[in-house]
Design a protein around this motif. Sequence first.
Motif, mmCIF file in Angstrom:
data_model
loop_
_atom_site.group_PDB
_atom_site.id
_atom_site.type_symbol
_atom_site.label_atom_id
_atom_site.label_comp_id
_atom_site.label_asym_id
_atom_site.label_seq_id
_atom_site.Cartn_x
_atom_site.Cartn_y
_atom_site.Cartn_z
ATOM 1 N N GLY A 93 -5.351 5.843 3.648
ATOM 2 C CA GLY A 93 -4.351 6.876 3.427
ATOM 3 C C GLY A 93 -4.605 7.551 2.096
ATOM 4 O O GLY A 93 -4.602 6.898 1.062
ATOM 5 N N GLU A 94 -4.834 8.864 2.140
ATOM 6 C CA GLU A 94 -5.060 9.627 0.905
ATOM 7 C C GLU A 94 -3.894 10.569 0.678
ATOM 8 O O GLU A 94 -3.516 11.352 1.554
ATOM 9 N N LYS A 95 -3.322 10.460 -0.515
ATOM 10 C CA LYS A 95 -2.180 11.300 -0.878
ATOM 11 C C LYS A 95 -2.674 12.732 -1.080
ATOM 12 O O LYS A 95 -3.520 12.996 -1.930
ATOM 13 N N LYS A 96 -2.120 13.660 -0.291
ATOM 14 C CA LYS A 96 -2.547 15.059 -0.342
ATOM 15 C C LYS A 96 -1.597 15.914 -1.180
ATOM 16 O O LYS A 96 -2.023 16.850 -1.836
ATOM 17 N N VAL A 102 0.444 12.529 3.271
ATOM 18 C CA VAL A 102 -0.696 11.625 3.308
ATOM 19 C C VAL A 102 -1.549 11.960 4.527
ATOM 20 O O VAL A 102 -1.024 12.318 5.581
ATOM 21 N N THR A 103 -2.858 11.880 4.335
ATOM 22 C CA THR A 103 -3.787 11.954 5.456
ATOM 23 C C THR A 103 -4.236 10.540 5.777
ATOM 24 O O THR A 103 -4.753 9.834 4.905
ATOM 25 N N LEU A 104 -3.990 10.117 7.020
ATOM 26 C CA LEU A 104 -4.403 8.792 7.469
ATOM 27 C C LEU A 104 -5.672 8.917 8.308
ATOM 28 O O LEU A 104 -5.729 9.725 9.234
ATOM 29 N N SER A 153 0.824 -1.216 0.000
ATOM 30 C CA SER A 153 0.000 0.000 0.000
ATOM 31 C C SER A 153 0.851 1.256 0.000
ATOM 32 O O SER A 153 0.578 2.193 -0.748
ATOM 33 N N ILE A 154 1.899 1.293 0.827
ATOM 34 C CA ILE A 154 2.727 2.501 0.881
ATOM 35 C C ILE A 154 3.518 2.673 -0.411
ATOM 36 O O ILE A 154 3.698 3.794 -0.890
ATOM 37 N N SER A 203 4.244 12.664 6.537
ATOM 38 C CA SER A 203 5.057 12.430 5.352
ATOM 39 C C SER A 203 4.901 10.981 4.894
ATOM 40 O O SER A 203 4.941 10.051 5.708
ATOM 41 N N ILE A 204 4.740 10.791 3.593
ATOM 42 C CA ILE A 204 4.676 9.444 3.027
ATOM 43 C C ILE A 204 5.992 8.710 3.294
ATOM 44 O O ILE A 204 5.991 7.534 3.660
ATOM 45 N N LEU A 205 7.110 9.404 3.140
ATOM 46 C CA LEU A 205 8.410 8.768 3.359
ATOM 47 C C LEU A 205 8.593 8.345 4.813
ATOM 48 O O LEU A 205 9.177 7.293 5.088
#
Length: 144
Positions: free
Chosen positions: A77-80, A85-87, A51-52, A106-108
């Motif tokens: 998780g929505e990529k903003k 990302v907003t979880l 997923s990530i 942060s996604i990272l």
Amino acid sequence: MLDIIFNESSININKKGAVTGEIYFNVDNEYFPGYNWSDFIVVILTWWNKSINQLELSPVGVAVNFSFMDGPFNIRGEKKENDSVTLEFIKRNASGENISISIDMSILELKRLIQKVSRNVLNVINTTNSVFNDDIEELKKIVS
């Protein structure tokens, strides 16, 4: 602040090779799905890594799930932005979804946390057991 909690002493491998253990999220001292939550740890970490990786490569606006095997729990998780990302921490029920926690990060950083826990789980399995199965091998491939 978000952290993924893994209790190393909770690892259990049944006769069929299924690996369970305590794994849960700590978001500012709120625990999701719950404190000492136990699940099929190798399977869900494989899902979370996939997923990530998908989220990292997706355009802004795409949402992915970080699922659990047991219970009605899910993290969306929505990529903003490119690295944001907003979880949303969700419990499903008969009337729909209840979002108990929402956090931006942060996604990272999320990827780093998932990979760190994945490596820790694999290290515990490698040092305490000589079991190998398709689930363990798949997780090894993803995090290597």
